[in-house]
Design an enzyme around this catalytic site. Structure first.
Site, PDB file in Angstrom:
ATOM      1  N   CYS A 205       0.814  -1.213   0.000  1.00  0.00           N
ATOM      2  CA  CYS A 205       0.000   0.000   0.000  1.00  0.00           C
ATOM      3  C   CYS A 205       0.849   1.265   0.000  1.00  0.00           C
ATOM      4  O   CYS A 205       0.315   2.363  -0.083  1.00  0.00           O
ATOM      5  CB  CYS A 205      -0.921  -0.003   1.212  1.00  0.00           C
ATOM      6  SG  CYS A 205      -0.016  -0.227   2.740  1.00  0.00           S
TER       7      CYS A 205
HETATM    8  C1  LIG Z   1       0.481  -4.944   2.918  1.00  0.00           C
HETATM    9  S1  LIG Z   1       1.671  -6.194   3.053  1.00  0.00           S
HETATM   10  C2  LIG Z   1       0.655  -7.606   3.319  1.00  0.00           C
HETATM   11  C3  LIG Z   1       0.411  -7.911   4.754  1.00  0.00           C
HETATM   12  C4  LIG Z   1      -0.417  -9.154   4.968  1.00  0.00           C
HETATM   13  N1  LIG Z   1      -1.698  -9.079   4.309  1.00  0.00           N
HETATM   14  C5  LIG Z   1      -0.642  -9.430   6.453  1.00  0.00           C
HETATM   15  O1  LIG Z   1      -1.776  -9.381   6.915  1.00  0.00           O
HETATM   16  O2  LIG Z   1       0.337  -9.686   7.179  1.00  0.00           O
HETATM   17  C6  LIG Z   1       2.162  -6.406   1.395  1.00  0.00           C
HETATM   18  C7  LIG Z   1       3.200  -7.499   1.208  1.00  0.00           C
HETATM   19  O3  LIG Z   1       3.442  -7.658  -0.200  1.00  0.00           O
HETATM   20  C8  LIG Z   1       4.778  -8.089  -0.335  1.00  0.00           C
HETATM   21  N2  LIG Z   1       5.184  -7.896  -1.745  1.00  0.00           N
HETATM   22  C9  LIG Z   1       5.578  -6.744  -2.348  1.00  0.00           C
HETATM   23  N3  LIG Z   1       5.868  -6.964  -3.633  1.00  0.00           N
HETATM   24  C10 LIG Z   1       5.644  -8.284  -3.867  1.00  0.00           C
HETATM   25  C11 LIG Z   1       5.775  -9.117  -5.008  1.00  0.00           C
HETATM   26  N4  LIG Z   1       6.193  -8.636  -6.174  1.00  0.00           N
HETATM   27  N5  LIG Z   1       5.467 -10.420  -4.880  1.00  0.00           N
HETATM   28  C12 LIG Z   1       5.039 -10.937  -3.697  1.00  0.00           C
HETATM   29  N6  LIG Z   1       4.925 -10.190  -2.572  1.00  0.00           N
HETATM   30  C13 LIG Z   1       5.205  -8.881  -2.663  1.00  0.00           C
HETATM   31  C14 LIG Z   1       5.525  -7.218   0.656  1.00  0.00           C
HETATM   32  O4  LIG Z   1       6.774  -7.783   0.991  1.00  0.00           O
HETATM   33  C15 LIG Z   1       4.543  -7.172   1.836  1.00  0.00           C
HETATM   34  O5  LIG Z   1       4.854  -8.150   2.781  1.00  0.00           O
END
Ligand SMILES: C[S@@+](CC[C@H](N)C(=O)[O-])C[C@H]1O[C@@H](n2cnc3c(N)ncnc32)[C@H](O)[C@@H]1O
EC number: 2.1.1.37
Length: 468
Positions: A205
């Protein structure tokens, strides 16, 4: 017994008036006026304070409460008290088991219960879910506690994956980078696991949030397209996507609202979507956290998702006090036996700026202008309030200069444990790795209690045999 005896006991064990106030529920001003013989406490108050003081002293003697003596400067104390990063789940569990909270906290017990439910083995009939952008597993924990079997996850950050793995050992890391997933991968998952009932997850986000630059060209803002593609191939019954509420006002470089692009993309794959802008504090989380949820239901199911009701408006929201009153009271640089409850040691001049600032106020509002930070806004260096939900836990909640990161009465930023409680992570949830990685995982997470509320409603409406 008279108050002088209690005062002598308190001083002998270096228990500050503030610590006693927090542990007992009396104000520091009341304790101070009793100690100065300005007011005579009632026998009931005396007895209650004596009992609390005895509990604190027992905890000190048992080594479960670490009190910093006045003669030790916070920085000196912290230099040898700072706990090391946690290397393994065994280390986390053994450190935690050596710690016993000062008193019973019903909120803590509720979180423990959620953890236990999530750990219950799932049957082959349990609906199967995949978590995209799983982070450390806040959202997964809520869904697992409601009965979903989260069989796989996708997460690019190695440290978040580690934490996830410790708490969901049966979930498979399907891929690190969502952009690397091919259709071939998706078909092979389908062959291996059978139909997937639910996809959950929130793309990063930062590109949409006020804490970031809100740059329409931020590549992270395009990651939802991979989510849409995975949904279009796996065709779960439902998907749940979470993001910051501010996504709704963000525009692409063509001037179109991002939210419209996202809704259009999901609708074109045959899902009817409802959008819900909510505050986590209305769903039993002791934190103000405004979020957007998009819930998509596969069109052939011909059914609309009814979002769970928030707590009634006349019900008291959970507060920072509810979440943390049982934790040892720490000043800057102090630690406790709970591996996640220790305070950063802040510079003396910052402590001076904040020391006499009441809860809810900023160092920029210090009544002594000489003790105000030289620049900045009064949303920074700000104390949260005991009897309100905690402010939004971001990834930088340990920065004392950040927005509303200062404890209501100690002059320090929030500890990791206070942040996990405000985010509704059970104490049993295993955190390992470097402190910075742990803080990022916590700040990014969906509060498990909120996720559990949505998950329960989905389960009842779409997966419970009784609902058909
Ligand atoms: C908002 S957090 C999600 C948190 C999760 N929903 C929770 O409740 O703990 C977004 C996540 O997306 C991951 N992320 C970012 N780019 C990504 C990618 N290209 N592929 C997979 N994960 C990714 C980040 O590392 C981060 O942990």
């Amino acid at each position: 017994m008279c108050y002088a005896d209690l005062k002598a006991k308190r001083l002998k064990y270096h228990i500050s008036q503030s610590k006693l106030a927090v542990a007992s529920g009396y104000t520091k001003a009341a304790i101070s006026s009793w100690e100065r013989n300005k007011v005579i406490p009632s026998p009931y108050d005396l007895e209650k304070l004596n009992a609390i003081l005895t509990q604190l002293i027992d905890a000190i003697n048992a080594g479960t409460l670490n009190i910093q003596k006045k003669s030790i400067r916070p920085s000196q104390f912290a230099s040898h008290a700072l706990p090391k990063n946690i290397k393994s789940p065994e280390e986390y569990k053994s450190l935690l088991s050596a710690y016993s909270p000062l008193s019973y906290n019903p909120y803590r017990a509720k979180l423990s219960e959620l953890y236990k439910c999530a750990q219950c083995p799932k049957s082959s009939a349990s609906p199967k879910a995949i978590a995209l952008f799983s982070g450390c597993g806040g959202m997964s924990l809520g869904f697992a506690s409601a009965g979903f079997n989260v069989i796989g996850h996708v997460e690019i950050d190695e440290s978040a994956c580690q934490i996830y793995h410790h708490n969901f050992p049966h979930s498979t890391l399907l891929a690190h980078d969502i952009c690397s997933i091919t259709d071939k991968d998706l078909f092979s998952w389908q062959q291996q696991y059978g139909p997937i009932d639910l996809i959950i997850g929130g793309p990063p986000c930062q590109g949409f949030s006020l804490a970031g630059k809100r740059d329409p060209e931020d590549v992270r803002n395009q990651l939802y397209k991979y989510y849409v593609h995975i949904v279009s191939v796996l065709r779960p019954k439902i998907f749940v996507m979470e993001n910051v509420r501010l996504l709704t006002s963000m525009k692409t470089s063509d001037g179109e609202l991002f939210i419209d692009c996202i809704l259009r993309a999901f609708s074109s794959t045959g899902y009817s979507i409802t959008r819900h802008e909510i505050n986590a504090s209305d769903y039993g989380v002791p934190q103000t956290r405004e979020r957007l949820f998009l819930v998509g239901v596969r069109s052939d199911l011909n059914k609309k998702f009814i979002f769970p009701d928030s707590i009634p408006s006349d019900t008291q929201k959970l507060t920072f006090r509810d979440a943390t009153f049982d934790l040892p009271f720490l000043e800057s640089g102090e630690s406790s036996l709970d591996p996640l409850h220790w305070s950063i040691s802040h510079p003396t001049h910052v402590i001076q700026w904040l020391k006499n600032v009441p809860e809810g106020h900023s160092a920029h509002e210090n009544i002594d202008p000489a003790l105000r930070p030289p620049s900045g806004f009064n949303t920074t260096y700000k104390r949260i309030r005991w009897d309100e939900p905690c402010s939004t836990i971001s990834t930088n909640f340990s920065m004392i200069s950040g927005c509303r990161n200062v404890h209501p009465s100690s002059t320090r930023s929030l500890t990791i444990r206070e942040a996990t409680r405000a985010q509704s992570f059970p104490d049993e949830f295993i955190f390992t790795g470097k402190w910075g990685d742990i803080r990022r995982a916590i700040g990014n997470a969906v509060p498990p209690i909120l996720a559990a509320c949505i998950a329960k409603a989905l389960y009842q409406q779409f997966f419970d045999i009784k609902s058909f």
